[in-house]
Enzyme design. Structure first.
Site, PDB file in Angstrom:
ATOM      1  N   ASP A  41       5.970  24.544  63.719  1.00  9.95           N
ATOM      2  CA  ASP A  41       5.940  25.757  62.911  1.00  9.95           C
ATOM      3  C   ASP A  41       4.709  25.632  62.001  1.00  9.95           C
ATOM      4  O   ASP A  41       4.676  24.823  61.081  1.00  9.95           O
ATOM      5  CB  ASP A  41       7.234  25.875  62.098  1.00  9.95           C
ATOM      6  N   LYS A  48       4.321  36.369  57.243  1.00 12.68           N
ATOM      7  CA  LYS A  48       3.634  35.738  56.114  1.00 12.68           C
ATOM      8  C   LYS A  48       2.122  36.037  56.194  1.00 12.68           C
ATOM      9  O   LYS A  48       1.721  37.162  56.044  1.00 12.68           O
ATOM     10  CB  LYS A  48       3.942  34.250  56.096  1.00 12.68           C
ATOM     11  N   ARG A  67      11.511  47.165  76.064  1.00 13.28           N
ATOM     12  CA  ARG A  67      12.071  45.818  75.813  1.00 13.28           C
ATOM     13  C   ARG A  67      11.433  44.784  76.740  1.00 13.28           C
ATOM     14  O   ARG A  67      11.434  43.594  76.469  1.00 13.28           O
ATOM     15  CB  ARG A  67      13.591  45.803  75.945  1.00 13.28           C
ATOM     16  N   TYR A 126      11.820  24.983  57.291  1.00 20.47           N
ATOM     17  CA  TYR A 126      12.177  26.238  56.626  1.00 20.47           C
ATOM     18  C   TYR A 126      13.717  26.328  56.523  1.00 20.47           C
ATOM     19  O   TYR A 126      14.415  25.959  57.476  1.00 20.47           O
ATOM     20  CB  TYR A 126      11.615  27.384  57.464  1.00 20.47           C
TER      21      TYR A 126
HETATM   22  C1  LIG Z   1       9.541  32.718  56.682  1.00 15.59           C
HETATM   23  C2  LIG Z   1       9.499  31.566  57.591  1.00 15.59           C
HETATM   24  C3  LIG Z   1      10.235  31.539  58.780  1.00 15.59           C
HETATM   25  C4  LIG Z   1      11.139  32.680  59.190  1.00 15.59           C
HETATM   26  O1  LIG Z   1      10.422  33.847  59.421  1.00 15.59           O
HETATM   27  P1  LIG Z   1      11.026  35.337  59.251  1.00 15.59           P
HETATM   28  O2  LIG Z   1       9.889  36.190  59.650  1.00 15.59           O
HETATM   29  O3  LIG Z   1      11.454  35.483  57.830  1.00 15.59           O
HETATM   30  O4  LIG Z   1      12.188  35.416  60.183  1.00 15.59           O
HETATM   31  C5  LIG Z   1      10.113  30.435  59.593  1.00 15.59           C
HETATM   32  N1  LIG Z   1       9.324  29.387  59.257  1.00 15.59           N
HETATM   33  C6  LIG Z   1       8.620  29.367  58.113  1.00 15.59           C
HETATM   34  C7  LIG Z   1       7.786  28.185  57.783  1.00 15.59           C
HETATM   35  C8  LIG Z   1       8.685  30.448  57.240  1.00 15.59           C
HETATM   36  O5  LIG Z   1       7.997  30.412  56.092  1.00 15.59           O
END
Ligand SMILES: *Cc1c(COP(=O)(O)O)cnc(C)c1O
Length: 433
Positions: A211, A236, A83, A141
C-alpha cells in the site's frame, strides 16, 4: 511573418537529441492516458457515462462478455455494460500504470475495495476458492487492519514485523501485505527485504502487495523493488482535492491483472467514470502538489521537533526514523506527512486540534488543504488496544497531512495552537491541584 514549418516529431531521426523513450514520472503524469488526443481532436479526456452499450450482434456480444467475465478487455470494440468495462476508467488505469512503471492497473470504488479485491484475487491466483492465509506487516491503515482481523473474507491472518515475514509464511499463504510509509506512525518498510523473504518460501514465492498511498508514484514505485502489486487509496493524493473516492492496484503480472478485474466484475466495486475523470485530472499536478507539500512538511517537522509543547516527531526525513536508509533509495523524498506527540496527553492533543485556524481537523490526507487528525480516536479507533500500544499509537499522537498553504501560515497556526493548548492544560491542572 513567415512561421517556420512545423515538423512532425515522429519524423525526427533517432539520434542522441531525441527525448528518451521512457519519460520521468512527472512527465508521465502530465501525458499518460492521453496518447490518442490528437487523433480524437480533443484536449481533455472524453467522459463516457454509459451504463450500457448497443451490441452488434449476439455472437460478438457473447464473445466479449465471456472475455470480460474472465478479466480480459472487451472484444471487437463491444464494451457491453459498465460494470465490465468503461473507457474513461480504463484511461485513468492506463495513466496510473505508466506512472507506477506497471503494465496494467485496475481501479475500484475506494481504497478499501482495492484492498478487498487484492485479497480475493490472491486466493484466485493461488488456485483456491476458499480459505488461504495472509501475512500482514503492521502497522497498516486502520480499515485494512480491521478487515483482516474481522475474518469477513475467510482468510487466516498472521501479523509480522518486516524482518520476520519469512517465519510467518505457510504452505497456504496467498499474499503478504505491507504499507510504507505506514499509517499513522510513518514507519518505513524496506520493500526489497520483504520480497526477498516472500520469494524464499520453499514451496514457491508468495506475492507481495504494498500500500503506497502515502508515497504516491512520484516518490515510490513498489514494482521497481520487486512487489507484485502497488496499491493506492486514490481518495488521497491521486485525486488530491478531497472530492473523489477511489482505489487502484497496479501490476505487471497479466494473471494478477485478470484476477483483479474478474473480482471487480463479480463483486461490482467499480470506479464511477466521473471519479475516474477527476482522478485522471489529478495526475498532471501530482508531482507539483507532492513536491510543494513535501518542502513544507520538512520545514514543519524540523520546527515541531524544537517546540516546547511537542514531545516527539516522526518524519521519514529524520535519520532516526529511517534506520535502513529507505529515503533516497526506495523513496525519492520523505513525503508530506508528519506525525507528532504533544506534551500533556489526550487533553492537550484534543485542544491543539480544536484551536487551529487554517488547518482542517479531519481524517484523510493528500488534499490541497492541510489536515490534522487524532489516530487513536479516529483512523485507528478500530485497531485493538493491544496493537495500538505495541505500535506506539498513543493518546497524545496527532497526524498532519501537509497541504499547499504558505508554510509560514501553517507554522503560525500550529505554534499558536500548541502554545494555547498546553497553557490551557496547565491552567486546568493548576486549578485542580
Ligand atoms: C485511506 C486509506 C485506505 C482506504 O482507502 P479509502 O479510499 O478510504 O477506502 C487504505 N490505505 C491507506 C494507507 C489509506 O490512507
Amino acid at each position: 511573418m513567415q512561421l517556420p514549418e512545423r515538423r512532425d516529431p515522429r519524423s525526427l531521426p533517432p539520434d542522441s537529441d531525441t527525448p528518451r523513450e521512457s519519460p520521468r514520472t512527472a512527465t508521465r503524469g502530465v501525458h499518460a492516458g492521453r496518447d490518442d488526443f490528437a487523433e480524437l481532436c480533443v484536449h481533455a479526456p472524453p467522459l463516457d457515462l454509459s451504463t450500457t452499450y448497443p451490441v452488434h450482434g449476439v455472437d460478438a456480444a457473447c464473445r466479449s462478455l465471456d472475455a470480460q467475465a474472465a478479466g480480459g478487455p472487451p472484444v471487437d470494440g463491444e464494451p457491453i455494460y459498465a460494470r465490465l468495462h468503461n473507457p474513461t476508467v480504463a484511461r485513468f488505469e492506463q495513466a496510473l500504470a505508466e506512472m507506477e512503471s506497471a503494465r496494467e492497473a485496475v481501479a475500484y470504488a475506494s481504497g478499501m475495495a482495492a484492498v478487498t479485491a487484492s485479497l480475493l484475487a490472491a486466493r484466485l491466483v493461488a488456485g483456491r476458492t476458499t480459505g488461504g492465509h495472509v501475512v500482514g506487516v503492521r502497522p497498516l491503515y486502520g480499515g485494512t487492519d480491521h478487515l483482516l482481523e474481522s475474518g469477513l473474507l475467510g482468510l487466516d491472518v498472521t501479523w509480522a514485523t518486516a524482518d520476520r515475514v519469512g517465519e510467518a509464511l505457510r504452505e497456504d499463504t496467498v499474499l503478504v501485505i505491507a504499507e510504507t510509509p505506514a499509517n499513522p506512525t510513518l514507519q518505513l518498510v524496506n520493500i526489497a527485504k520483504i520480497v526477498r523473504q516472500a520469494e524464499a518460501r520453499s514451496s514457491g514465492p508468495v506475492p507481495v502487495v504494498v500500500d503506497s498511498t502515502f508515497a504516491t508514484p512520484i516518490l515510490q514505485r513498489p514494482l521497481e523493488h520487486g512487489a507484485t502489486l502497488s496499491l493506492h487509496s486514490a481518495t488521497k493524493f491521486l485525486g488530491g482535492h478531497g472530492d473523489v473516492m477511489g482505489g487502484v492496484v497496479a501490476t505487471s503480472d497479466p494473471e494478477w491483472a485478470a484476477a483483479l478485474r474478474q473480482v471487480r466484475v463479480a463483486t461490482g466495486a467499480v470506479l464511477h467514470p466521473m471519479a475516474a475523470y477527476l482522478l485522471h485530472r489529478g495526475l498532471p499536478t501530482l508531482a507539483a502538489r507532492v513536491e510543494t507539500a513535501q518542502k513544507s512538511a520538512e520545514i514543519l517537522a524540523r520546527r515541531l521537533a524544537e517546540h516546547p509543547a511537542v514531545a516527539s516527531v516522526r518524519f521519514p526525513g529524520f535519520a532516526e526514523c529511517d534506520p535502513e536508509g529507505v529515503v533516497g533509495r526506495q523513496m525519492s523524498g520523505p513525503g508530506c506527512l508528519v506525525t507528532f506527540d504533544v506534551e500533556g496527553g489526550l487533553e492537550a492533543a484534543s485542544r491543539v486540534v480544536e484551536n487551529l485556524r487554517w488547518i482542517t481537523p479531519a481524517v484523510s490526507l493528500g488534499s490541497t488543504d492541510t489536515l490534522i487528525q487524532h489516530p487513536a480516536a479516529m483512523t485507528h479507533r478500530v485497531v485493538s488496544e493491544a496493537a495500538k500500544e505495541a505500535l506506539g499509537i498513543g493518546e497524545s499522537m496527532l497526524r498532519l497531512s501537509v497541504g499547499l498553504e504558505d508554510v509560514e501560515d501553517l507554522w503560525e497556526d500550529l505554534d499558536h495552537s500548541l502554545r494555547a493548548a498546553t497553557a490551557e492544560v496547565e491552567t486546568v491542572e493548576l486549578a485542580c491541584a
